[in-house]
Design a protein around this motif. Structure first.
Motif, short mmCIF file in Angstrom:
data_model
loop_
_atom_site.label_atom_id
_atom_site.label_comp_id
_atom_site.label_asym_id
_atom_site.label_seq_id
_atom_site.Cartn_x
_atom_site.Cartn_y
_atom_site.Cartn_z
N ARG A 82 0.81 -1.21 0.00
CA ARG A 82 0.00 0.00 0.00
C ARG A 82 0.85 1.27 0.00
N LYS A 83 1.98 1.24 0.67
CA LYS A 83 2.88 2.40 0.69
C LYS A 83 3.44 2.66 -0.72
N GLN A 84 3.81 1.59 -1.41
CA GLN A 84 4.33 1.73 -2.77
C GLN A 84 3.23 2.25 -3.71
N LEU A 85 2.00 1.79 -3.53
CA LEU A 85 0.89 2.27 -4.36
C LEU A 85 0.66 3.77 -4.17
N THR A 86 0.69 4.23 -2.92
CA THR A 86 0.45 5.66 -2.68
C THR A 86 1.64 6.51 -3.16
N ASP A 87 2.85 6.04 -2.90
CA ASP A 87 4.05 6.82 -3.25
C ASP A 87 4.37 6.79 -4.75
N GLN A 91 1.05 9.09 -6.36
CA GLN A 91 2.00 10.21 -6.36
C GLN A 91 1.37 11.55 -6.03
N ASP A 92 0.36 11.55 -5.19
CA ASP A 92 -0.34 12.81 -4.92
C ASP A 92 -0.34 13.19 -3.44
N GLY A 93 0.52 12.55 -2.66
CA GLY A 93 0.57 12.83 -1.23
C GLY A 93 -0.32 11.92 -0.42
N SER A 94 -0.99 10.97 -1.07
CA SER A 94 -1.84 10.02 -0.36
C SER A 94 -1.00 9.18 0.60
N THR A 95 -1.65 8.70 1.65
CA THR A 95 -1.00 7.81 2.60
C THR A 95 -1.86 6.55 2.75
N PRO A 96 -1.23 5.42 3.02
CA PRO A 96 -2.02 4.19 3.21
C PRO A 96 -2.96 4.32 4.40
N ALA A 97 -4.16 3.82 4.24
CA ALA A 97 -5.15 3.87 5.33
C ALA A 97 -4.78 2.88 6.42
N LYS A 124 -0.71 -4.96 5.98
CA LYS A 124 0.70 -4.74 5.70
C LYS A 124 1.15 -5.60 4.52
N TYR A 125 2.20 -5.13 3.88
CA TYR A 125 2.82 -5.89 2.80
C TYR A 125 3.72 -6.94 3.44
N ASP A 126 3.52 -8.19 3.06
CA ASP A 126 4.35 -9.28 3.58
C ASP A 126 4.45 -10.35 2.50
N LYS A 127 5.53 -10.28 1.73
CA LYS A 127 5.70 -11.18 0.58
C LYS A 127 5.68 -12.65 0.97
N GLN A 128 6.36 -13.00 2.06
CA GLN A 128 6.41 -14.40 2.48
C GLN A 128 5.03 -14.91 2.90
N LEU A 129 4.32 -14.10 3.64
CA LEU A 129 2.97 -14.49 4.06
C LEU A 129 2.04 -14.60 2.85
N ASP A 154 -13.40 4.32 -14.44
CA ASP A 154 -12.81 4.83 -15.67
C ASP A 154 -12.16 6.20 -15.46
N ASP A 155 -11.38 6.35 -14.40
CA ASP A 155 -10.60 7.58 -14.26
C ASP A 155 -9.13 7.22 -14.18
N SER A 156 -8.27 8.20 -14.38
CA SER A 156 -6.84 7.92 -14.52
C SER A 156 -6.24 7.25 -13.27
N ASP A 157 -6.63 7.70 -12.08
CA ASP A 157 -6.07 7.10 -10.86
C ASP A 157 -6.47 5.64 -10.72
N GLN A 158 -7.74 5.36 -10.97
CA GLN A 158 -8.22 3.98 -10.84
C GLN A 158 -7.59 3.07 -11.88
N LYS A 159 -7.39 3.58 -13.08
CA LYS A 159 -6.73 2.80 -14.12
C LYS A 159 -5.30 2.46 -13.71
N LYS A 160 -4.59 3.46 -13.19
CA LYS A 160 -3.21 3.22 -12.74
C LYS A 160 -3.16 2.24 -11.58
N LEU A 161 -4.07 2.38 -10.63
CA LEU A 161 -4.10 1.45 -9.50
C LEU A 161 -4.41 0.04 -9.97
N GLY A 162 -5.33 -0.09 -10.92
CA GLY A 162 -5.68 -1.39 -11.46
C GLY A 162 -4.50 -2.07 -12.14
N GLU A 163 -3.75 -1.29 -12.91
CA GLU A 163 -2.57 -1.84 -13.59
C GLU A 163 -1.54 -2.31 -12.60
#
Length: 163
Positions: A82-87, A91-97, A124-129, A154-163
């Protein structure tokens, strides 16, 4: 102060709004994503950061064998950084909930502290889990590879998050 008249123009693409603002044809617009970084450099005195308290969810169909599998859903949840998605994506100053209550919107009445500062989160992000739950899901579903369909707005943010 009372404004005698306000002209509103609705545009779908953030780049269109950005171009209208840059050309002086509009005086105010909402900017998102990469435009926040660009405009912070181009118009540093014009940028106003406002927390909106938005949340995005992945809703899984209970009617689908794959997405109704608990281990599959847990694997997806732990695989999301989630941190990587927001950052790096928004890229708009969002923070993970951390919870359903946006940071700064609620305080503990017993001590006055921000509600979110007192929470421990398991989002949390946990690759092993994620890999562990993925293997369990594969075994339970009897498949090595799985395919799911993701539907986004169908907006730019949602498209980017989906990708």
């Amino acid at each position: 102060m009372k404004l005698p008249k306000v002209h509103v123009q609705v545009v779908k693409e953030p780049s269109t709004a950005q171009n209208l603002f840059a050309s002086g044809k509009i005086q105010e617009t909402l900017i998102t994503g990469e435009f926040v970084k660009q405009d912070a450099k181009r118009y540093p005195k014009n940028i106003v950061y406002t927390k909106k308290g938005q949340m995005r969810f992945l809703s899984f169909s209970a009617k689908n064998k794959t997405t109704s599998n608990r281990n599959f859903r847990l694997a997806v949840s732990y695989a999301l950084n989630r941190k990587q998605l927001t950052d790096n994506v928004l890229q708009d100053g969002s923070t993970p909930a951390k919870s359903m209550v946006p940071e700064g919107d609620g305080t503990d009445p017993t001590n006055g502290k921000d509600f979110n500062k007192e929470l421990a989160t398991n989002l949390k992000y946990d690759k092993q889990l994620a890999q562990s739950y993925w293997k369990k899901a594969q075994q339970q579903l009897g498949k090595k590879t799985l395919s799911v369909q993701l539907l986004t707005e169908d907006d730019s943010d949602q498209k980017k998050l989906g990708e």
